[in-house]
Design a protein around this motif. Sequence first.
Motif, PDB file in Angstrom:
ATOM      1  N   GLY A  57     -12.596 107.594  -6.828  1.00  0.00           N
ATOM      2  CA  GLY A  57     -11.612 107.133  -7.458  1.00  0.00           C
ATOM      3  C   GLY A  57     -10.029 106.634  -7.078  1.00  0.00           C
ATOM      4  O   GLY A  57     -10.169 105.440  -6.677  1.00  0.00           O
ATOM      5  N   ASP A  58      -9.062 107.296  -7.120  1.00  0.00           N
ATOM      6  CA  ASP A  58      -7.732 106.997  -6.583  1.00  0.00           C
ATOM      7  C   ASP A  58      -7.860 106.463  -5.099  1.00  0.00           C
ATOM      8  O   ASP A  58      -7.414 105.403  -4.664  1.00  0.00           O
ATOM      9  N   ALA A  59      -8.793 107.261  -4.197  1.00  0.00           N
ATOM     10  CA  ALA A  59      -8.838 106.999  -2.856  1.00  0.00           C
ATOM     11  C   ALA A  59      -9.529 105.573  -2.692  1.00  0.00           C
ATOM     12  O   ALA A  59      -9.203 104.820  -2.025  1.00  0.00           O
ATOM     13  N   LEU A  60     -10.500 105.404  -3.634  1.00  0.00           N
ATOM     14  CA  LEU A  60     -11.390 104.079  -3.674  1.00  0.00           C
ATOM     15  C   LEU A  60     -10.351 102.867  -3.728  1.00  0.00           C
ATOM     16  O   LEU A  60     -10.558 101.856  -3.208  1.00  0.00           O
ATOM     17  N   ILE A  61      -9.457 103.080  -4.856  1.00  0.00           N
ATOM     18  CA  ILE A  61      -8.684 102.085  -5.342  1.00  0.00           C
ATOM     19  C   ILE A  61      -7.669 101.817  -4.265  1.00  0.00           C
ATOM     20  O   ILE A  61      -7.386 100.404  -3.984  1.00  0.00           O
ATOM     21  N   ARG A 137      -5.251 109.315 -16.314  1.00  0.00           N
ATOM     22  CA  ARG A 137      -5.923 108.279 -15.372  1.00  0.00           C
ATOM     23  C   ARG A 137      -6.041 108.682 -13.880  1.00  0.00           C
ATOM     24  O   ARG A 137      -6.651 108.248 -12.963  1.00  0.00           O
ATOM     25  N   PHE A 138      -4.788 109.645 -13.486  1.00  0.00           N
ATOM     26  CA  PHE A 138      -4.542 110.019 -12.082  1.00  0.00           C
ATOM     27  C   PHE A 138      -5.269 111.202 -11.891  1.00  0.00           C
ATOM     28  O   PHE A 138      -4.976 111.925 -10.846  1.00  0.00           O
ATOM     29  N   VAL A 139      -5.906 112.029 -12.616  1.00  0.00           N
ATOM     30  CA  VAL A 139      -6.539 113.208 -12.463  1.00  0.00           C
ATOM     31  C   VAL A 139      -8.051 113.178 -12.632  1.00  0.00           C
ATOM     32  O   VAL A 139      -8.476 113.039 -13.836  1.00  0.00           O
ATOM     33  N   SER A 164      -4.242 103.313 -23.213  1.00  0.00           N
ATOM     34  CA  SER A 164      -5.784 103.132 -22.426  1.00  0.00           C
ATOM     35  C   SER A 164      -5.275 101.744 -21.565  1.00  0.00           C
ATOM     36  O   SER A 164      -5.388 102.176 -20.432  1.00  0.00           O
ATOM     37  N   MET A 165      -4.683 100.921 -22.172  1.00  0.00           N
ATOM     38  CA  MET A 165      -4.327  99.708 -21.213  1.00  0.00           C
ATOM     39  C   MET A 165      -3.380  99.962 -20.211  1.00  0.00           C
ATOM     40  O   MET A 165      -3.463  99.626 -19.010  1.00  0.00           O
ATOM     41  N   ILE A 166      -2.160 100.620 -20.853  1.00  0.00           N
ATOM     42  CA  ILE A 166      -0.923 100.739 -19.852  1.00  0.00           C
ATOM     43  C   ILE A 166      -1.612 101.803 -18.716  1.00  0.00           C
ATOM     44  O   ILE A 166      -1.044 101.460 -17.678  1.00  0.00           O
ATOM     45  N   GLY A 167      -2.335 102.760 -18.993  1.00  0.00           N
ATOM     46  CA  GLY A 167      -2.934 103.827 -18.024  1.00  0.00           C
ATOM     47  C   GLY A 167      -3.701 103.004 -16.831  1.00  0.00           C
ATOM     48  O   GLY A 167      -3.557 103.147 -15.659  1.00  0.00           O
ATOM     49  N   ALA A 168      -4.479 101.860 -17.425  1.00  0.00           N
ATOM     50  CA  ALA A 168      -5.446 101.403 -16.719  1.00  0.00           C
ATOM     51  C   ALA A 168      -4.648 100.395 -15.632  1.00  0.00           C
ATOM     52  O   ALA A 168      -4.807 100.037 -14.382  1.00  0.00           O
ATOM     53  N   PHE A 169      -3.524  99.615 -16.197  1.00  0.00           N
ATOM     54  CA  PHE A 169      -2.567  98.941 -15.354  1.00  0.00           C
ATOM     55  C   PHE A 169      -2.160  99.549 -14.238  1.00  0.00           C
ATOM     56  O   PHE A 169      -2.041  99.274 -13.130  1.00  0.00           O
ATOM     57  N   LEU A 170      -1.497 100.810 -14.708  1.00  0.00           N
ATOM     58  CA  LEU A 170      -0.850 101.739 -13.841  1.00  0.00           C
ATOM     59  C   LEU A 170      -1.690 102.390 -12.789  1.00  0.00           C
ATOM     60  O   LEU A 170      -1.454 102.307 -11.633  1.00  0.00           O
ATOM     61  N   TRP A 171      -2.989 102.544 -13.269  1.00  0.00           N
ATOM     62  CA  TRP A 171      -3.793 103.367 -12.183  1.00  0.00           C
ATOM     63  C   TRP A 171      -4.288 102.374 -11.065  1.00  0.00           C
ATOM     64  O   TRP A 171      -4.242 102.617 -10.119  1.00  0.00           O
ATOM     65  N   VAL A 172      -5.020 101.310 -11.713  1.00  0.00           N
ATOM     66  CA  VAL A 172      -5.687 100.399 -10.823  1.00  0.00           C
ATOM     67  C   VAL A 172      -4.568  99.305  -9.988  1.00  0.00           C
ATOM     68  O   VAL A 172      -4.528  99.377  -8.919  1.00  0.00           O
ATOM     69  N   GLY A 173      -3.582  99.186 -10.864  1.00  0.00           N
ATOM     70  CA  GLY A 173      -2.452  98.143 -10.352  1.00  0.00           C
ATOM     71  C   GLY A 173      -1.666  98.773  -9.323  1.00  0.00           C
ATOM     72  O   GLY A 173      -1.592  98.285  -8.274  1.00  0.00           O
ATOM     73  N   VAL A 174      -0.996  99.954  -9.607  1.00  0.00           N
ATOM     74  CA  VAL A 174      -0.137 100.544  -8.814  1.00  0.00           C
ATOM     75  C   VAL A 174      -0.589 101.047  -7.580  1.00  0.00           C
ATOM     76  O   VAL A 174      -0.341 100.851  -6.344  1.00  0.00           O
ATOM     77  N   ILE A 175      -1.973 101.904  -7.574  1.00  0.00           N
ATOM     78  CA  ILE A 175      -2.621 102.549  -6.504  1.00  0.00           C
ATOM     79  C   ILE A 175      -3.217 101.097  -5.807  1.00  0.00           C
ATOM     80  O   ILE A 175      -3.116 101.166  -4.452  1.00  0.00           O
ATOM     81  N   GLY A 176      -3.926 100.217  -6.311  1.00  0.00           N
ATOM     82  CA  GLY A 176      -4.341  99.195  -5.643  1.00  0.00           C
ATOM     83  C   GLY A 176      -3.587  98.254  -4.981  1.00  0.00           C
ATOM     84  O   GLY A 176      -3.700  97.823  -3.648  1.00  0.00           O
TER      85      GLY A 176
END
Length: 219
Positions: A57-61, A137-139, A164-176
């Motif tokens: 998950g997070d580590a992968l991104i 998204r972060f759990v 869901s869209m906001i969460g996806a943008f934050l999860w993938v976008g911020v961590i990536g």
Amino acid sequence: MLESIWSFLLDFVSKPDQVLLAIIEKYHNWVYVFLFLIIFAETGLIIASFLMPFLPGDALIFTIGLLAQEGSLNIYLVIPLLIFAAILGDNLNYYVGKRFGDYIMNSEKDFFIKKKHLEKAKDFFDKNGKNSIIIARFVPVIRTIVPFLCGSTKVKYSTFLSFSMIGAFLWVGVIGLLGYNLGRIQWVKDNLDYMIWGIIILANIPLIKQLLFSKKKEV
């Protein structure tokens, strides 16, 4: 066979960079399909929630961002692709919850979904309301079950989709992008193993706290 699968999962969790580099070397651009399916599965396959602790998950991104900095992946392709995968997975989970939620939650059988995971996700959802769609998204594990709960509790679809869209943008976008920018720092490259384990521990803190508190209540 089982040993090789278990070994792959352990390597994927602890050394996602090495696993991805091996896939890129062997399958080239098919790695994007592989990454899409991983993120889609982690957010969309409620029946496989028992597998979610084994997906990075997070580590992968974060690692994806770092590899993009090195030129192994295209940052302009992989980030939008994985955001789409996360949104699509959420939508599948929402409709599964809407269609089969009552039956699955009221059944005595687990259907590959551990009741304790459902209960923890429900507590999380009740506590945070619609914001849980973003926070989840972060759990790990929780992010797989919350969209299902949204569908089963009949959260308005337009509201669910927006969060869901906001969460996806934050999860993938911020961590990536965090991985992409920190990938310029040599210390991060040299100590990637520690970074990955740090991210895994941080991501699981909410689950660890919930587990500890639930055990205290039982005592």
